[in-house]
Each structure stands twice: as C-alpha cells, then as structure tokens.
Design an enzyme around this catalytic site. Structure first.
Site, short mmCIF file in Angstrom:
data_model
loop_
_atom_site.label_atom_id
_atom_site.label_comp_id
_atom_site.label_asym_id
_atom_site.label_seq_id
_atom_site.Cartn_x
_atom_site.Cartn_y
_atom_site.Cartn_z
N LYS A 41 2.12 1.95 -5.11
CA LYS A 41 2.78 1.42 -6.31
C LYS A 41 1.91 1.60 -7.54
O LYS A 41 2.40 1.87 -8.62
CB LYS A 41 3.09 -0.07 -6.14
CG LYS A 41 4.12 -0.36 -5.09
CD LYS A 41 4.32 -1.85 -4.92
CE LYS A 41 3.11 -2.58 -4.38
NZ LYS A 41 2.70 -2.20 -3.02
N GLN A 52 2.00 -5.99 -2.95
CA GLN A 52 2.42 -6.03 -1.54
C GLN A 52 3.77 -5.29 -1.38
O GLN A 52 4.06 -4.41 -2.16
CB GLN A 52 2.52 -7.47 -1.02
CG GLN A 52 1.18 -8.19 -0.90
CD GLN A 52 0.73 -8.84 -2.17
OE1 GLN A 52 1.51 -9.47 -2.88
NE2 GLN A 52 -0.53 -8.71 -2.50
N ASP A 94 0.81 -1.23 0.00
CA ASP A 94 0.00 0.00 0.00
C ASP A 94 0.83 1.27 0.00
O ASP A 94 0.42 2.30 0.52
CB ASP A 94 -0.97 0.02 1.19
CG ASP A 94 -1.81 -1.23 1.24
OD1 ASP A 94 -2.36 -1.58 0.19
OD2 ASP A 94 -1.89 -1.87 2.30
N GLY A 105 -4.24 -4.43 -3.79
CA GLY A 105 -5.26 -3.43 -4.09
C GLY A 105 -4.58 -2.15 -4.47
O GLY A 105 -3.79 -1.62 -3.72
N HIS A 106 -4.83 -1.69 -5.69
CA HIS A 106 -4.21 -0.46 -6.14
C HIS A 106 -5.29 0.56 -6.45
O HIS A 106 -6.25 0.27 -7.13
CB HIS A 106 -3.40 -0.72 -7.41
CG HIS A 106 -2.18 -1.56 -7.18
ND1 HIS A 106 -1.61 -2.34 -8.15
CD2 HIS A 106 -1.43 -1.73 -6.07
CE1 HIS A 106 -0.57 -2.97 -7.64
NE2 HIS A 106 -0.44 -2.62 -6.38
#
Ligand code: IMP
Ligand code: MG
Length: 426
Positions: A17, A222, A14, A41-42
């Site tokens: 990225k 990650q 988080d 999750g982006h």
C-alpha cells in the site's frame, strides 16, 4: 474537482500500500491515515533510496499535507523518531497534522501488549507488541488519553495518574515491574511539547480541503483480513482497516467517498498466527519469500507465503466496496512454471465461496485451485500492460474476472517507476 480515494489492503497487510499511496500522492493533495498505528510498516523506494515508514502517511514525500486521523493510536516517541529519521534524509515533516481526537500510546500499553499475549495459552495472536491493542482497549473503556489531552500538561497529568495507577494494579497482580508516574510524565510532557504544533481538528481541515476542490487519498494500514470485524478474528489487529472505517477514523461522511482501490499481492502473505489456506511450505514458498523479500518491516519476522486466494479478495471486495485493484509484486512470480489461484474452498466436502466466521471452520478450508501457465521473461521494466508476457496478462485478467474488480494498476518492482497504469485514478 475534489476527489476522494481510499487505498486498502485486501489481504493480511503488506500488500504494498505504501508504494501505491506514494505513487498516487503525486496527484493527491492530502494523504490521510484513519486507523492503526506504528504496527504498520511501509517500504517505499525511489531515486535508488529506500524509506521505511510506520506511522507517517506515505504521502509525506509529495503531498501538500499528511494527516494522522482520529481513528489512529499514536506513539509519540515513535512519531518523533520517524520525523527525525525523515529529516535526516532531507525530507521535511512540517506538513504533518495530527488529530486532536487520536489516542496516545504510552509505555504501559506496550508492556500490557506483552502481558496479554503471555496470558493467552493457545490463541496467541503474535502481535507487533507496539501497544496497539491495549491503547484501543483504553479508548473503548473511555479512559484513554487523546492527543488533545496529551498536549495540555494539566489534563495529561490527571489522566496519566489514573492510568498509571490502574495499570500498576494489573502489573502487580502478575508480578511485573511497576511504572513510575513521574518518569513517564516528565519524558512524555517533552514529546507533547514537540508535537503540539501539529495537533489540530483534522476533520475540520478535511472539510475545508474538500470545499477547496482538493484531492484526498486515504491510506489504510494492515489489510481487511486483519480487520477486527471482517478479518480472521481473533487473529486480527484491533482496528478496522476496511474502507468503511475511513468515515469514522477521519471524520468524513460516507457520501463523500468516490473510489476504493484494493491493493493485492500477486500471491498471499501473512505474519503472525492464524490459518492461511493457500500456504506454501515447500520450495516455491521459499522462492517467493526470498524474491519478494517477505520479511516484516516492523518486526523482521519471516512472512508466511501462499498462492493468490480469490475467496479472500472477493470477501474484501464485498466488505470494502472495491472499485479497482492494484496488483503488486507480479514480478516475484516470474520463473514459476505453474501458478495456482485459489477460486473456492472445500469445507467438510462442500464447495464454498465465502470466508467462514470461525477460525475453526476457516482452518478446515482446503483451497480449490485453478492452475495457470507461468512466464519466464523479466517484467521489471515493462511500462505498458500489453507489453507483459501473455501468461502474465492472462493471470491478471483471471484475477479481475474471479474477484469481479477491474485492475487499475500492476506493480512490477519496488520502485515508483515500476508501475503499470491501466486506469488513471485522479
Ligand atoms: P497488532 O496489530 O500489533 O495488535 O497485531 C495483530 C496482528 O496483526 C498480528 O498478527 C500482526 O502480525 C498483524 N499486523 C499488524 N500490523 C500489521 C501490518 O502492518 N502488516 C501485517 N501484519 C500486521
Ligand atoms: Mg507492512
């Protein structure tokens, strides 16, 4: 000229990225993921629109091709949902390529993820419950179902039959509901039919791309502290987010990697269990969580917040060979009087500059802080590094000095435009 760049998370994920990858993908031709699955999750923002991605590389908006590499574990249902979600927002998804060697996540992996957590008594990991760990277990048991098997109805039937039997034995032993082979087969055969056109030998495609002088961007999911080897084991994910995993997870040789950009938050966050030495419990922590919108993209959980930890980022520099740092969310620290930076740990009275291997020792580490002056000016519209307030400049420079990595980018807001470039990557 061909060029290859890896983007890795330097903390517990988080770090933003997605934003950096998306930004760089205007210059890169291919964006490639090499590990993990829809546990990532982006969040990406541009033109006043927000996109949330879990599985599809953040290059989907601008790159020529996006690749889901062989090192990934892919939930077909989740992937199809994500494609539909993007299509509904007028983003085309036919540039996706899926490795025929990537492993498939099936419904029993998700249930097994829950069961395995339930069985742990005092070392619950706090996984995302997406079936990631169990899918990697099957990979290493050599009974997993790969994309290439999945799109062949006969092979899929055979392998699935074995899997459902095996998993049902386990569920039976724990008085859990059993899976019906036919139900899974019928539903997932359909997904395979949809995904078939995207499945290919992606390592082969990457090789041709390099021959043709393409620019490649490898997007880590990650962060290195969640790496199964180099992270805070056992509170880690089940893949290798570290840069070295690009070679295995995408099928490219180590001699072909040019740069590794480490993405770092101007502070620290962590979701799930495990020690966070610089954790902030009080008012400042609350403030950062609120301003930084620190809630999980996948699970919605409130993220734990702490000061920047240079011991962690130095560890990442070492194990991932960072050549540049992208410091994200610097704007979140605006308005904080005194900013602390962890430069070492005290472990049982001794000062150390490394991350201990056992969680017992890691949990005993007390941060040694350097205190710096904060800034009050709004920095969200700053475009040039030298236009930042002097205290923000000093903070960024201090991070570079202690971690021994040059800063190449600073992010001052979620939008694509809110990015300060110190060095062009491509
Ligand atoms: P898993 O990856 O679902 O097995 O979860 C293992 C650990 O990694 C848990 O602490 C999760 O919260 C954490 N984790 C997995 N993916 C991410 C991510 O993309 N960002 C932050 N934490 C993650
Ligand atoms: Mg995330």
């Amino acid at each position: 000229m061909a060029k290859t760049v890896v983007v890795v998370g330097t903390q517990w994920g988080d770090e933003g990225k997605g934003k950096i990858t998306e930004y760089l993908s205007s210059k890169a031709n291919y964006v490639i993921r090499y590990q993990g699955g829809n546990n990532a999750g982006h969040t990406i923002e541009f033109n006043n629109e927000q996109f949330k991605l879990k599985l599809i590389p953040s290059g989907i908006f601008q790159a020529e091709k996006v690749i889901l590499g062989n090192g990934m574990v892919i939930d077909p249902k989740s992937l199809i949902e994500e494609m539909k979600y993007l299509n509904s927002k007028n983003i085309v998804t036919n540039s996706i390529r899926i490795s025929n060697r990537a492993h498939v996540i099936l419904p029993y992996h998700i249930k097994l993820d829950e069961l395995l957590e339930e069985l742990k008594i005092d070392q619950k990991i706090g996984t995302t419950k997406k079936g990631i760990g169990p899918a990697y277990i099957d990979k290493y048991s050599r009974t997993g179902i790969r994309m290439g098997d999945f799109i062949d109805p006969e092979l899929f039937r055979e392998k699935l039959a074995f899997q459902v039997n095996e998993k049902n034995e386990l569920f039976k032993a724990h008085n859990k509901k059993l899976f019906d082979f036919n139900e899974i087969y019928v539903e997932y055969k359909n997904y395979a039919e949809i995904l078939k056109q995207f499945v290919t030998d992606t390592s082969y495609e990457i090789d041709i791309a390099l021959e043709n002088g393409k620019k490649l961007l490898f997007e880590g999911a990650q962060g290195v502290m969640l790496d199964i080897d180099h992270g805070t084991y056992p509170y880690v994910t089940s893949s290798n987010p570290s840069a070295g995993a690009v070679t295995i997870g995408a099928g490219i040789g180590p001699t072909l990697i040019d740069e590794v950009v480490g993405v770092v938050k101007a502070y620290s966050t962590r979701v799930g269990e495990g020690a966070l030495p610089t954790e902030l419990d009080g008012e400042i922590g609350e403030y950062i969580r609120k301003v930084g919108r620190e809630y999980g993209t996948v699970t919605g959980r409130a993220r734990r917040v702490g000061w920047f930890d240079a011991v962690i980022v130095s560890h990442t520099r070492r194990v991932s060979g960072l050549t540049g740092l992208s410091i994200n969310l610097l704007d979140v620290l605006t308005g904080i009087d005194k900013i602390k930076l962890c430069v070492a740990y005290k472990l049982d009275g001794e000062e150390i500059h490394y991350v201990p291997s056992t969680i017992k020792e890691f949990a005993r580490c007390k941060p040694v802080y350097l205190e710096m002056e904060g800034w009050k000016e709004d920095i969200t519209k700053v475009k040039k590094f030298e236009d930042l307030p002097i205290n923000a400049i000093n903070y960024v420079k201090k991070i570079a000095e202690i971690t021994k990595v040059d800063v190449v980018m600073v992010s001052v807001g979620p939008d694509r435009e809110q990015t300060i470039i110190l060095k062009e990557i491509y």
